[in-house]
Design an enzyme around this catalytic site. Structure first.
Site, mmCIF file in Angstrom:
data_model
loop_
_atom_site.group_PDB
_atom_site.id
_atom_site.type_symbol
_atom_site.label_atom_id
_atom_site.label_comp_id
_atom_site.label_asym_id
_atom_site.label_seq_id
_atom_site.Cartn_x
_atom_site.Cartn_y
_atom_site.Cartn_z
ATOM 1 N N CYS A 70 0.806 -1.228 0.000
ATOM 2 C CA CYS A 70 0.000 0.000 0.000
ATOM 3 C C CYS A 70 0.841 1.281 0.000
ATOM 4 O O CYS A 70 0.321 2.362 -0.264
ATOM 5 C CB CYS A 70 -0.960 0.007 1.191
ATOM 6 N N HIS A 91 -3.225 7.477 2.581
ATOM 7 C CA HIS A 91 -3.715 6.173 2.144
ATOM 8 C C HIS A 91 -5.123 5.953 2.692
ATOM 9 O O HIS A 91 -5.368 6.120 3.886
ATOM 10 C CB HIS A 91 -2.749 5.098 2.644
ATOM 11 N N ASN A 133 -10.365 0.529 0.268
ATOM 12 C CA ASN A 133 -8.905 0.605 0.247
ATOM 13 C C ASN A 133 -8.430 0.042 -1.097
ATOM 14 O O ASN A 133 -8.553 -1.152 -1.344
ATOM 15 C CB ASN A 133 -8.367 -0.218 1.422
#
Lengths: 325, 78
Positions: free
Chosen positions: A113, A252, A282
């Site tokens: 990520c 994020h 996400n």
């Protein structure tokens, strides 16, 4: 002095919307729990015929169209992905070919990520080297293909999507001003896909779950809040910039509770943090680039603004960039 | 080991594959299981419902619940 500036951004989200109430493999009572624990209300999922490079290509084309930049002028393509088309070759090669970027080298990076902030720092370094003046960074993920559909600890969090930034060399007083990248490999099992690599090859996998994504949610939450806070503080200290001078935080999009905790820890109004995870979930390394593109389009941040991008993920890895738009 | 306890242990090991040497007793609470959280509770709820063919209330699977309390619940007639 030459700087690495943003010429354009772009993003692409698949059309198929999956709402929390569509996740019928889980008990009906969990619909509200997903929203409460993650902030995610829906996510996008790639169609059966789409893979990671398809999403990447769409985001790249949208990015180039905004700046009317011919693909043959791109010198390098970096694709950040932890859900690639194939084990090899790099997903970036498919994008390079289909985009018509015939003069560009192309390779993938995988920092899970955190790939967006690593990619921004890498593009900055390539341009500051003086050898390249047009680098296309794309982050593209199709996590719906690597998740266990019955794992409530992971499946509701994630969505598919892609984002892109076209960087070019400029003498303007803007662009990537500073980056901080961090890794703690002792946490490499906290977020992982255990099987399918050389440690556990496919022919030794006994259960399909071993080749699917897993994460230890509680540990990830604590890591993201503590290290996300620390790296943003480190970034602004090293750049000698006041936190108050930052117009927008593009973090994020893992979990709304992480973003709210970052806001509290840094004593920064939560409305300075751009949020779209409620719509998309996400999207792993794509999330920061998608959010940046949407934040610019929405006027959340604009030309001349100081922006912090920050991401955290598997590795464990994390980082942040300071950018003047 | 009691058959129900064994099933619960197998469920926890499926949910937390890294816990190969997980030791549980009747007095173990769910909060004693490393990495236990409310998302894992849903996974355990689905596992136990499949294993025991019985509706498991989410209120049963909170951190302070002991293995003994789960065994007692699943042992009750429907």
């Amino acid at each position: 002095m030459e700087t690495c500036t943003i010429l354009a951004t772009g993003s692409y989200l698949p059309h198929h919307i999956v709402r929390n109430e569509d996740l019928t493999q889980f008990p009906p009572t969990t619909t509200k729990l997903i929203a409460l624990k993650t902030g995610v209300l829906s996510r996008r999922q790639a169609d059966a015929h789409q893979c990671t490079s398809d999403l990447a290509l769409e985001a790249a084309q949208r990015c180039l169209a905004k700046s009317d930049f011919p693909p043959e002028r791109i010198q390098g393509i970096i694709v950040s992905t932890s859900s690639p088309d194939r084990m090899q070759p790099a997903t970036a090669t498919a994008v390079q070919h289909r985009l018509g970027a015939v003069n560009a080298f192309a390779f993938d990076i995988n920092s899970v990520c955190s790939g967006s902030v690593y990619g921004i720092s890498l593009a900055d370094a390539l341009i500051l080297s003086g050898r390249y003046d047009a680098i296309l960074l794309i982050a593209s993920e199709v996590y719906s293909r690597i998740l266990n559909k019955k794992d409530f600890s992971t499946y509701p969090y994630f969505g598919d999507g892609a984002g892109a930034i076209l960087f070019h060399a400029s003498n303007a007083e803007k662009g990537v001003l500073h980056s901080c990248l961090r890794t703690d490999g002792s946490g490499r099992d906290v977020i992982c896909v255990p099987g399918g690599g050389t440690m556990l090859p496919f022919d030794q996998i006994e259960r399909p779950e071993a080749a699917q994504f897993r994460m230890k949610g509680k540990a990830v939450f604590e890591f993201a809040v503590s290290q996300g806070t620390a790296v943003i503080r480190q970034l602004v200290e090293e750049a000698d910039v006041d936190l108050e001078a930052i117009q927008g935080f593009i973090c994020h999009q893992a979990n709304i509770n992480i973003i709210q905790a970052l806001s509290t820890n840094l004593d920064i109004a939560v409305d300075k943090f751009f949020v779209n995870l409620d719509k998309y979930g996400n999207t792993a390394s794509a999330s920061v680039l998608i959010a940046l593109d949407e934040a610019i389009a929405a006027g959340h941040v604009g030309p001349g603004d100081l922006v912090v991008t920050c991401a955290f993920g598997g590795g464990l890895s994390w980082g942040a960039n300071l950018i003047r738009l | 080991m009691n058959g129900a306890v064994m099933t619960i242990k197998e469920g926890l090991q499926e949910i937390f594959p890294d816990l190969e040497d997980l030791e549980i007793t009747f007095d173990t609470t769910l909060a004693d299981v490393p990495d236990w959280d409310s998302m894992a509770a849903v996974n355990l709820q689905m596992y136990l419902q499949d294993a025991f063919q019985k509706e498991i209330p989410e209120e049963l699977l909170v951190g302070e619940t002991t293995i003994n309390e789960i065994v007692t619940f699943v042992g009750r007639p429907n």
